[in-house]
Design an enzyme around this catalytic site. Structure first.
Site, PDB file in Angstrom:
ATOM      1  N   CYS A   1       0.654  -5.184 -11.879  1.00 11.54           N
ATOM      2  CA  CYS A   1       1.865  -4.943 -12.656  1.00 11.54           C
ATOM      3  C   CYS A   1       1.677  -3.674 -13.486  1.00 11.54           C
ATOM      4  CB  CYS A   1       2.096  -6.112 -13.602  1.00 11.54           C
ATOM      5  SG  CYS A   1       1.997  -7.702 -12.796  1.00 11.54           S
TER       6      CYS A   1
ATOM      7  N   ARG B   1       3.810   0.322  -9.281  1.00 18.09           N
ATOM      8  CA  ARG B   1       2.790  -0.741  -9.359  1.00 18.09           C
ATOM      9  C   ARG B   1       3.385  -2.111  -9.070  1.00 18.09           C
ATOM     10  NH1 ARG B   1      -1.855   0.720 -11.949  1.00 18.09           N
ATOM     11  NH2 ARG B   1      -2.285  -1.412 -12.570  1.00 18.09           N
TER      12      ARG B   1
ATOM     13  N   TRP C   1       4.537  -7.580 -10.623  1.00 12.12           N
ATOM     14  CA  TRP C   1       4.191  -7.760  -9.215  1.00 12.12           C
ATOM     15  C   TRP C   1       3.694  -9.194  -9.117  1.00 12.12           C
ATOM     16  CZ3 TRP C   1       5.054  -4.687  -5.154  1.00 12.12           C
ATOM     17  CH2 TRP C   1       4.466  -5.028  -3.954  1.00 12.12           C
TER      18      TRP C   1
ATOM     19  N   ASN D   1      -1.137  -7.774 -17.412  1.00 13.97           N
ATOM     20  CA  ASN D   1      -1.381  -7.402 -16.017  1.00 13.97           C
ATOM     21  C   ASN D   1      -2.731  -8.008 -15.657  1.00 13.97           C
ATOM     22  OD1 ASN D   1      -1.643  -6.248 -13.522  1.00 13.97           O
ATOM     23  ND2 ASN D   1      -2.323  -4.253 -14.309  1.00 13.97           N
ATOM     24  N   GLY D   2      -2.771  -8.772 -14.552  1.00 12.03           N
ATOM     25  CA  GLY D   2      -4.030  -9.391 -14.134  1.00 12.03           C
ATOM     26  C   GLY D   2      -3.797 -10.869 -13.849  1.00 12.03           C
TER      27      GLY D   2
ATOM     28  N   GLU E   1      -7.253  -1.423  15.112  1.00 15.96           N
ATOM     29  CA  GLU E   1      -6.750  -0.927  13.821  1.00 15.96           C
ATOM     30  C   GLU E   1      -7.224   0.501  13.584  1.00 15.96           C
ATOM     31  OE1 GLU E   1      -4.535  -1.585  11.945  1.00 15.96           O
ATOM     32  OE2 GLU E   1      -4.995  -0.555  10.089  1.00 15.96           O
TER      33      GLU E   1
ATOM     34  N   LYS F   1      -4.720   3.691  13.060  1.00 11.45           N
ATOM     35  CA  LYS F   1      -4.818   4.576  11.883  1.00 11.45           C
ATOM     36  C   LYS F   1      -4.878   6.034  12.336  1.00 11.45           C
ATOM     37  CE  LYS F   1      -3.790   2.623   9.098  1.00 11.45           C
ATOM     38  NZ  LYS F   1      -3.340   1.371   9.629  1.00 11.45           N
TER      39      LYS F   1
ATOM     40  N   GLU G   1      -1.512   7.236  13.958  1.00 17.33           N
ATOM     41  CA  GLU G   1      -0.310   7.382  13.125  1.00 17.33           C
ATOM     42  C   GLU G   1      -0.416   8.496  12.101  1.00 17.33           C
ATOM     43  OE1 GLU G   1      -1.051   3.213  10.674  1.00 17.33           O
ATOM     44  OE2 GLU G   1       0.968   3.909  10.980  1.00 17.33           O
TER      45      GLU G   1
ATOM     46  N   HIS H   1     -14.089  -1.804  33.392  1.00 16.37           N
ATOM     47  CA  HIS H   1     -13.047  -2.273  34.334  1.00 16.37           C
ATOM     48  C   HIS H   1     -11.920  -1.256  34.451  1.00 16.37           C
ATOM     49  CE1 HIS H   1     -15.017  -6.129  34.638  1.00 16.37           C
ATOM     50  NE2 HIS H   1     -15.173  -6.113  33.320  1.00 16.37           N
TER      51      HIS H   1
ATOM     52  N   LYS I   1       7.722   3.048   6.186  1.00 19.62           N
ATOM     53  CA  LYS I   1       6.801   2.061   5.602  1.00 19.62           C
ATOM     54  C   LYS I   1       7.179   0.646   6.036  1.00 19.62           C
ATOM     55  CE  LYS I   1       3.376   0.506   3.369  1.00 19.62           C
ATOM     56  NZ  LYS I   1       2.053   0.653   4.036  1.00 19.62           N
TER      57      LYS I   1
HETATM   58  C1  AGP Z   1       0.463   0.219   9.789  1.00 18.59           C
HETATM   59  O1  AGP Z   1      -0.379   1.289   9.387  1.00 18.59           O
HETATM   60  C2  AGP Z   1       1.852   0.673  10.118  1.00 18.59           C
HETATM   61  N1  AGP Z   1       2.450   1.268   8.989  1.00 18.59           N
HETATM   62  C3  AGP Z   1       2.693  -0.393  10.795  1.00 18.59           C
HETATM   63  O2  AGP Z   1       2.047  -0.734  12.012  1.00 18.59           O
HETATM   64  C4  AGP Z   1       2.902  -1.722  10.010  1.00 18.59           C
HETATM   65  O3  AGP Z   1       1.694  -2.419   9.939  1.00 18.59           O
HETATM   66  C5  AGP Z   1       3.920  -2.582  10.785  1.00 18.59           C
HETATM   67  O4  AGP Z   1       5.139  -1.878  10.806  1.00 18.59           O
HETATM   68  C6  AGP Z   1       4.118  -3.962  10.178  1.00 18.59           C
HETATM   69  O5  AGP Z   1       4.608  -3.831   8.872  1.00 18.59           O
HETATM   70  P1  AGP Z   1       4.576  -5.134   7.926  1.00 18.59           P
HETATM   71  O6  AGP Z   1       3.129  -5.493   7.737  1.00 18.59           O
HETATM   72  O7  AGP Z   1       5.244  -4.703   6.658  1.00 18.59           O
HETATM   73  O8  AGP Z   1       5.306  -6.235   8.627  1.00 18.59           O
END
Ligand code: AGP
Length: 604
Positions: free
Chosen positions: A2, A27, A75, A99-100, A480, A484, A487, A503, A599
């Protein structure tokens, strides 16, 4: 996490508090509130949702005279984001913002309720102000009551408290959550969770240290340290650029969020680990009654966390698990049985595909659980139960700390279910809990390691592609790592099970094909090593990530190594996050807002 602000002075206290909260809204923004004490009386206002709702509510309220004010943007960690749960919280003649997480709030609350205190909210924070007012009845003075209160709290906190008993004073305490106080030539005092709100208002600030508590008046800043002895404020010059201040000096929010992982995972664990059990207050045990299968459904990085979870649930909870990509699951007319627990994983809680699968599961009569980072989001409101990951606002589009907290929750949840189903011996659960407590340390960024990765990244700015490879739970981590890199660097990369390379994909092996090999020492090391040797023998360029030296690698990132593969998982997670960050920076990309991405993907 928060945001909290405070002010002591004669200017427009309402505007100062609101402007401060605006700078802290990154935050958390489930709800917000302020309390202003002027001429012996309090005015307090709260609103759910973003700060604009609070501004609208108090647009006609003004303060011209000397005042003491505190404010908070929330938050949610305990209790839904409602007006009653919004801070500041009122006793009889005092307000508090926090906050905490107060880990022992339940016991303190019970004691107070048994003594006849009425609580209005479900929060842990409200305990603080009632405890203070109880202590005020027997203390020699107001500060003694505050000091007594702080000694009774366990957990993490940044606290500001204002009371009619000392109308020109703000009491503060700091333990585990950030808090600072700024001063200026007009003897005004400004408090905040970070220095951004103070830029332009103050010349210098005192960053409180853990264990600090005390009080501030128009004329003095009185600080006591953990040893209970008074100490002098340590004033330093303020940063001048607001945006860089929000990044706290990091180059990108993603970098800051990688560094924050240790702290936010500490929050994720708070109040959920006892010596021999994982406790999820937000779950009723009957959620798992009659459950013979767990179906995990998500997108992107959250899908990788779901895949990681499947190894943990089957290994520790002995419950059959299957993992679905939400956009696929939606349209393949899946079989859904009522003995399946349907778990959606989402940082935002708004991803359209994942949300639709949750609706499908609900309509089919399955029990549902959301693992989410945003309270009051669509998935949280729809699911039967929710576990909040407490990662705080994640501003980088490329998810890092949200993923880290998701996997942390799943490790804990697999033990919670194992205890319910007696699939692990009590001593094994106790041992695993001790390991979980080491996660924050395992994700702490080692400067030397970061420097090594920064140097190494110059070699990986081209090539015809990357393979990230790993076995078992390191396969989702490989996925993952590849995501990273894709993207934020726009280079092609794919995650692959190490054992699958022979394979087909090994046909791609040549010096321009970069293989990032995850080689944990505590899980299938020899098997993974031989897979990598097959690639090395075909002249693929290998970057090995391992605690054990690997002479056939072209590059080698040596991890510290832990005596359990899950801690190796978290340590290697930071390595692949930093590698993608440094490659992207070298390529000159916008790390925080990569092209073509958003996002939260709230469309199909
Ligand atoms: C992850 O780095 C990406 N921004 C994207 O794959 C994200 O994880 C995906 O869109 C799912 O989003 P969410 O976790 O908010 O559901």
């Amino acid at each position: 996490m928060c945001g909290i602000v405070g002010y002591i002075g004669g200017k427009n206290t309402k505007e100062i508090l609101l402007n401060g909260l605006k700078e802290l809204e990154y935050r958390g923004y489930d709800s917000a509130g302020i309390a202003i004490l002027s001429e012996g009386s309090f005015n307090s206002f709260k609103a759910v949702g973003k700060l604009v709702n609070l501004e609208e509510k108090i647009k006609d309220f003004t303060t011209e005279k000397f005042a003491v004010g505190i404010g908070h943007t929330r938050w949610a960690t305990h209790g839904k984001p409602t007006e009653l749960n919004a801070h500041p919280h009122l006793g009889e003649s005092s307000y508090v913002v926090h906050n905490g997480i107060i880990e022992n709030y339940a016991a303190l609350k019970k004691e107070l309720v048994d003594e006849g205190v009425t609580f209005l909210s479900q929060t842990d924070t409200e305990v603080i102000v009632h405890l203070f007012e109880k202590n005020l009845k027997s203390a020699t003075d107001v500060f003694a009551a505050f000091r007594q209160t702080i000694t009774q709290l366990e957990g993490a906190y940044a606290i500001l408290l204002a009371t009619k008993s000392k109308p020109d004073t703000i009491f503060f305490a700091k333990q585990g959550s950030p808090l600072l106080v700024g001063i200026n030539a007009e003897d005004e005092k400004y408090f905040a969770s970070s220095d951004t709100p103070l830029i332009g208002q103050c010349e210098s600030v005192n960053y409180f240290e853990d264990g600090d508590f005390g009080y501030v008046t128009p004329s003095e800043i009185v600080i006591y340290g953990t040893n209970g002895k008074q100490k002098q404020p340590h004033l330093s010059k303020l940063a001048t650029n607001k945006l860089s201040a929000q990044k706290d000096g990091y180059r990108f929010f993603m970098e800051k969020e990688i560094y924050e992982q240790s702290d936010v995972i500490t929050d994720t664990l708070l109040g959920r680990l006892s010596e021999d059990a994982v406790v999820f207050e937000e779950l009723s045990d009957d959620l798992f009654d009659g459950v013979n299968e767990i179906k995990l459904c998500a997108c992107g990085t959250s899908y990788h966390a779901a895949l990681s979870a499947s190894y943990l649930f089957e290994r520790y909870s002995k419950v059959r698990c299957c993992v679905e990509i939400a956009s696929e699951f939606r349209y393949r007319e899946p079989i859904m049985n009522k003995d399946t627990l349907f778990i959606v994983i989402s940082q935002s809680g708004e991803t359209a595909d994942t949300l639709e699968t949750l609706k499908m599961a609900k309509n089919a009569g399955l029990k549902t659980l959301a693992i989410c980072n945003v309270d009051n989001s669509s998935m949280v409101r729809l699911a039967d139960a929710t576990i909040l990951t407490r990662a705080g606002v994640e501003k980088g589009v490329a998810s890092t700390k949200a993923f880290a907290t998701q996997v942390t929750i799943f490790w804990m949840l697999s033990l919670h279910v194992a205890k319910l189903r007696n699939t692990l011996k009590p001593q094994e659960i106790t041992k695993q809990i001790e390991l979980i407590r080491q996660i924050p340390a395992s994700v702490k960024v080692d400067d030397a390691m970061h420097e090594r990765i920064k140097r190494l990244s110059k070699r990986y700015l081209h090539g015809h592609g990357f393979f990230f490879i790993g076995r078992d739970i390191f396969f989702p981590l490989a996925l993952e790592g590849a995501l990273k890199l894709k993207e934020i660097s726009y280079l092609h990369a794919e995650g692959y099970p190490s054992g699958e390379m022979k394979h087909g994909p090994i046909a791609l092996a040549d010096p321009e094909l970069f293989t990032i090999a995850l080689l944990p020492q505590n899980l299938l090391y020899e098997k993974s090593k031989s897979n990598v040797e097959e690639l090395s023998a075909r002249d693929s360029t290998i970057c090995a990530i391992s605690p054990l030296a690997f002479e056939k690698a072209d590059d080698f990132i040596q991890t510290k190594g832990y005596d359990h593969y899950m801690l190796e998982f978290f340590e290697m997670m930071v390595v692949v996050q930093l590698l993608s960050l440094e490659v992207s920076i070298r390529l000159g990309n916008d790390v925080d807002m990569p092209r073509n991405l958003a996002k939260s993907v709230t469309v199909e």
